[in-house]
Scaffold this active site. Structure first.
Site, mmCIF file in Angstrom:
data_model
loop_
_atom_site.group_PDB
_atom_site.id
_atom_site.type_symbol
_atom_site.label_atom_id
_atom_site.label_comp_id
_atom_site.label_asym_id
_atom_site.label_seq_id
_atom_site.Cartn_x
_atom_site.Cartn_y
_atom_site.Cartn_z
ATOM 1 C CE1 TYR A 168 -10.652 -5.085 2.905
ATOM 2 C CE2 TYR A 168 -12.931 -5.771 2.560
ATOM 3 C CZ TYR A 168 -12.008 -4.770 2.744
ATOM 4 O OH TYR A 168 -12.403 -3.468 2.775
ATOM 5 C CG ASN A 207 -3.030 2.402 1.805
ATOM 6 O OD1 ASN A 207 -2.136 3.215 1.698
ATOM 7 N ND2 ASN A 207 -3.843 2.151 0.843
ATOM 8 C CB CYS A 257 -7.641 0.789 -0.698
ATOM 9 S SG CYS A 257 -7.424 2.554 -0.808
ATOM 10 C CG HIS A 258 -11.253 2.626 -5.199
ATOM 11 N ND1 HIS A 258 -10.032 3.224 -5.401
ATOM 12 C CD2 HIS A 258 -11.712 2.273 -6.416
ATOM 13 C CE1 HIS A 258 -9.784 3.231 -6.708
ATOM 14 N NE2 HIS A 258 -10.785 2.652 -7.345
ATOM 15 C CD GLU A 308 -11.894 2.093 -10.699
ATOM 16 O OE1 GLU A 308 -11.852 0.874 -10.650
ATOM 17 O OE2 GLU A 308 -10.955 2.826 -10.374
#
Length: 106
Positions: A29, A52, A60-61, A87
């Site tokens: 953040y 959002n 956002c993850h 990912e």
DNA sequence: GTCGTGACTAGCC
DNA sequence: CGGCTAGCCACGA
């Protein structure tokens, strides 16, 4: 110098910066706050992502806390972990392993 | 213009 | 290791 005016709201900048995070990498953040030139608004950044409306549009993850903890997720922190793992990010104890290794800071 | 809230951070015990 | 506090910023009512 040509001072550019921020036509976009603080939130818009946050979403924009978050969208720039490449797949397989993550940012904190505080890092997002740094990208938008507001290094002292880490808290406001979280608020922006929470509001959002582009949940699936903005990665956002890929945004986690400074200590590597998952933080929060509009769809559930569990879902966030699953996405990060998908990912290539290793999650241990609900925290990111080798956070620095995956951090995307410009 | 003031108050409360929140997906934050760092420090202290 | 975990839990609590104070400081920080943006937004809505």
């Amino acid at each position: 110098m040509s001072a550019k005016k921020s036509s976009l709201s603080f939130r818009e900048k946050v979403w924009s910066a978050t969208k720039k995070i490449p797949q397989g990498k993550i940012a904190t953040y505080a890092a997002i706050a740094r990208m938008i030139k507001n290094p002292h608004s880490a808290r406001a950044v979280g608020n922006a992502l929470n509001a959002n409306p582009f949940a699936p549009v903005v990665p956002c993850h890929r945004v986690v806390r400074a200590d590597g903890s998952i933080g929060g997720f509009a769809l559930g922190s569990k879902k966030k972990i699953a996405l990060l793992r998908s990912e290539g990010i290793q999650i241990v104890n609900g925290k990111v392993a080798s956070l620095q290794k995956y951090l995307f800071i410009k």
